[in-house]
Design a protein around this motif. Structure first.
Motif, PDB file in Angstrom:
ATOM      1  N   ALA A   1       5.005  13.821  30.680  1.00  0.00           N
ATOM      2  CA  ALA A   1       5.395  12.412  30.568  1.00  0.00           C
ATOM      3  C   ALA A   1       5.022  11.828  29.214  1.00  0.00           C
ATOM      4  O   ALA A   1       5.307  10.664  28.950  1.00  0.00           O
ATOM      5  CB  ALA A   1       4.733  11.598  31.675  1.00  0.00           C
ATOM      6  N   GLY A   2       4.384  12.639  28.367  1.00  0.00           N
ATOM      7  CA  GLY A   2       4.071  12.197  27.013  1.00  0.00           C
ATOM      8  C   GLY A   2       2.632  11.810  26.778  1.00  0.00           C
ATOM      9  O   GLY A   2       2.259  11.441  25.661  1.00  0.00           O
ATOM     10  N   ALA A   3       1.789  11.884  27.795  1.00  0.00           N
ATOM     11  CA  ALA A   3       0.377  11.560  27.615  1.00  0.00           C
ATOM     12  C   ALA A   3      -0.329  12.697  26.885  1.00  0.00           C
ATOM     13  O   ALA A   3       0.111  13.849  26.920  1.00  0.00           O
ATOM     14  CB  ALA A   3      -0.286  11.313  28.961  1.00  0.00           C
ATOM     15  N   ARG A   4      -1.435  12.373  26.238  1.00  0.00           N
ATOM     16  CA  ARG A   4      -2.276  13.382  25.603  1.00  0.00           C
ATOM     17  C   ARG A   4      -3.430  13.715  26.540  1.00  0.00           C
ATOM     18  O   ARG A   4      -4.198  12.842  26.918  1.00  0.00           O
ATOM     19  CB  ARG A   4      -2.834  12.884  24.265  1.00  0.00           C
ATOM     20  CG  ARG A   4      -1.895  13.066  23.086  1.00  0.00           C
ATOM     21  CD  ARG A   4      -2.581  12.727  21.774  1.00  0.00           C
ATOM     22  NE  ARG A   4      -2.935  11.310  21.696  1.00  0.00           N
ATOM     23  CZ  ARG A   4      -4.130  10.850  21.334  1.00  0.00           C
ATOM     24  NH1 ARG A   4      -5.101  11.677  21.042  1.00  0.00           N
ATOM     25  NH2 ARG A   4      -4.350   9.553  21.258  1.00  0.00           N
ATOM     26  N   ILE A   5      -3.556  14.978  26.902  1.00  0.00           N
ATOM     27  CA  ILE A   5      -4.672  15.429  27.728  1.00  0.00           C
ATOM     28  C   ILE A   5      -5.817  15.766  26.774  1.00  0.00           C
ATOM     29  O   ILE A   5      -5.773  16.771  26.081  1.00  0.00           O
ATOM     30  CB  ILE A   5      -4.293  16.654  28.572  1.00  0.00           C
ATOM     31  CG1 ILE A   5      -2.950  16.437  29.283  1.00  0.00           C
ATOM     32  CG2 ILE A   5      -5.401  16.969  29.563  1.00  0.00           C
ATOM     33  CD1 ILE A   5      -2.919  15.251  30.211  1.00  0.00           C
ATOM     34  N   VAL A   6      -6.850  14.918  26.758  1.00  0.00           N
ATOM     35  CA  VAL A   6      -7.915  15.087  25.760  1.00  0.00           C
ATOM     36  C   VAL A   6      -9.127  15.817  26.310  1.00  0.00           C
ATOM     37  O   VAL A   6     -10.010  16.214  25.551  1.00  0.00           O
ATOM     38  CB  VAL A   6      -8.344  13.722  25.186  1.00  0.00           C
ATOM     39  CG1 VAL A   6      -7.181  13.071  24.445  1.00  0.00           C
ATOM     40  CG2 VAL A   6      -8.882  12.791  26.277  1.00  0.00           C
ATOM     41  N   GLY A   7      -9.198  15.990  27.639  1.00  0.00           N
ATOM     42  CA  GLY A   7     -10.324  16.713  28.202  1.00  0.00           C
ATOM     43  C   GLY A   7     -10.010  17.239  29.582  1.00  0.00           C
ATOM     44  O   GLY A   7      -9.377  16.566  30.389  1.00  0.00           O
ATOM     45  N   ILE A   8     -10.437  18.481  29.842  1.00  0.00           N
ATOM     46  CA  ILE A   8     -10.303  19.103  31.155  1.00  0.00           C
ATOM     47  C   ILE A   8     -11.607  19.835  31.446  1.00  0.00           C
ATOM     48  O   ILE A   8     -12.092  20.604  30.612  1.00  0.00           O
ATOM     49  CB  ILE A   8      -9.136  20.109  31.195  1.00  0.00           C
ATOM     50  CG1 ILE A   8      -7.788  19.400  31.043  1.00  0.00           C
ATOM     51  CG2 ILE A   8      -9.155  20.892  32.495  1.00  0.00           C
ATOM     52  CD1 ILE A   8      -6.625  20.353  30.856  1.00  0.00           C
ATOM     53  N   SER A   9     -12.182  19.583  32.626  1.00  0.00           N
ATOM     54  CA  SER A   9     -13.419  20.280  32.978  1.00  0.00           C
ATOM     55  C   SER A   9     -13.180  21.208  34.153  1.00  0.00           C
ATOM     56  O   SER A   9     -12.291  20.993  34.979  1.00  0.00           O
ATOM     57  CB  SER A   9     -14.523  19.280  33.337  1.00  0.00           C
ATOM     58  OG  SER A   9     -14.244  18.624  34.563  1.00  0.00           O
ATOM     59  N   THR A  10     -13.982  22.254  34.215  1.00  0.00           N
ATOM     60  CA  THR A  10     -14.024  23.155  35.360  1.00  0.00           C
ATOM     61  C   THR A  10     -15.501  23.390  35.665  1.00  0.00           C
ATOM     62  O   THR A  10     -16.381  22.890  34.968  1.00  0.00           O
ATOM     63  CB  THR A  10     -13.342  24.501  35.061  1.00  0.00           C
ATOM     64  OG1 THR A  10     -14.174  25.243  34.158  1.00  0.00           O
ATOM     65  CG2 THR A  10     -11.970  24.308  34.443  1.00  0.00           C
ATOM     66  N   VAL A  11     -15.783  24.171  36.697  1.00  0.00           N
ATOM     67  CA  VAL A  11     -17.185  24.466  37.000  1.00  0.00           C
ATOM     68  C   VAL A  11     -17.823  25.263  35.867  1.00  0.00           C
ATOM     69  O   VAL A  11     -19.042  25.270  35.717  1.00  0.00           O
ATOM     70  CB  VAL A  11     -17.319  25.236  38.327  1.00  0.00           C
ATOM     71  CG1 VAL A  11     -16.936  24.363  39.497  1.00  0.00           C
ATOM     72  CG2 VAL A  11     -16.499  26.518  38.310  1.00  0.00           C
TER      73      VAL A  11
END
Length: 343
Positions: free
Chosen positions: A173-183
């Motif tokens: 949709a055009g957003a910037r994903i600036v952070g993704i966390s996992t365990v």
């Protein structure tokens, strides 16, 4: 509340079902399969399903199941679980949740997979339905603030079932994903991550996700991840939960006091319910996902309108809606409503 324990020592099955109330003859909720899942977590998730079904206008009682699984023969445990469910299949409907997948619940005699068990562009439709719903929830909340998702940044806790679907939907949709966390840790880049590669990267402590500056924060893991401490320091405009019961006590009020729109989880992440109940089973996946986005987006807008008009948090406004539905549809009395729905 009804508790059903399911055990089979030969197969090492140790599971519990919680049915939140008996206002409706049938209940539904996913099956969570984790080492440390316990009765309290399952009961809280069942209550959240009650709220979710109410805002979706689906006449089911909220329910949830938890399988305690620390390793061993997973197939044998699940086979024993499916067999143990047979006497309850008229009152309890279940499907995938954290730690389980559609294949765990699909019977082999089916000629064609149901829509909820299909994959689309490499991700499961159950994951995509919830993820697209979270995206639509964030989009509607931002629009209410006079902003556009395609101009915003998003940080997502968890990159499993819901997180991956949310990340893809928001990125497209055009957003910037600036952070993704996992365990395992956190990947962050203020210029934007490549969502298709992000799952391979593990570089920073996952708790730092909540310190990132992002327009939208998506809690997507276990309960209570948004503590008061997180709420007091989060740098976002909108919290759009992908997880169930992500707000610890006092967190919603702390976010509201800071002018952050804290969306109710049972509205934001209701896309999975709509996948089962609100779209045609033979729909094209793209058509189904678009319909789910529409339904979730409309529910968020309604919630925010009531919240502003009544001077309430969005969560409190959604609870008013839940109470009204259960009273009108099931004839619930005030005493039971006070037990099921916070005032």
């Amino acid at each position: 509340m009804r508790r059903i324990d399911l055990r089979d020592e030969a197969a090492s099955l140790d599971a519990v079902i919680v049915i939140d109330h008996d206002l409706f003859s049938c209940s539904a909720g996913g099956t969570r399969m984790l080492e440390d899942v316990d009765l309290d977590e399952v009961a809280r998730l069942a209550r959240a399903m009650t709220w979710k079904f109410a805002v979706c206008r689906v006449p089911y009682a909220g329910a949830k199941a938890g399988i305690r699984f620390a390793g061993g023969d997973r197939d044998a445990v699940l086979a024993a679980y499916r067999q143990a469910l047979v006497p309850f299949r008229e009152i309890f409907l279940t499907g995938p949740d954290m730690g389980t997948q559609p294949a765990d619940f699909v019977t082999p005699e089916l000629d064609e997979l149901p829509l909820w068990a299909q994959s689309h562009e490499g991700l499961g439709m159950d994951d995509l339905a919830t993820g697209h719903g979270v995206k639509a929830a964030a989009e509607s909340a931002l629009a209410y603030l006079g902003r556009r998702l395609e101009e915003c940044t998003v940080a997502i806790e968890g990159f499993g079932k819901v997180g991956a679907g949310t990340a893809r939907a928001c990125a497209r949709a055009g957003a910037r994903i600036v952070g993704i966390s996992t365990v395992q840790g956190l990947v962050a880049d203020p210029s934007g991550l490549d969502v298709d590669e992000a799952i391979e990267l593990r570089v920073r402590p996952r708790e730092e996700l909540f310190e990132l500056e992002a327009d939208v924060l998506v809690p997507g893991a276990r309960p209570d991840s948004i503590t008061i401490g997180v709420a007091e320091h989060a740098r976002c405009a909108v919290v759009a939960p992908g997880a169930n019961v992500p707000y610890a006590a006092g967190a919603v009020e702390a976010l509201h006091a800071r002018g952050i729109v804290a969306l109710p989880d049972f509205v934001s992440n209701s896309g999975g319910v709509h996948l089962y109940e609100s779209v045609d089973s033979d729909s094209d996946p793209e058509v189904a996902l678009a319909r789910i986005e529409q339904l979730v987006g409309e529910a968020v807008t309604r919630t925010l309108v009531v919240a502003e008009a009544e001077g309430l948090t969005p969560l409190a406004a959604a609870f008013l809606d839940v109470r009204a539905y259960l009273k009108a549809e099931a004839g619930a009395g005030d005493e039971l409503l006070d037990e099921l729905v916070p005032i």
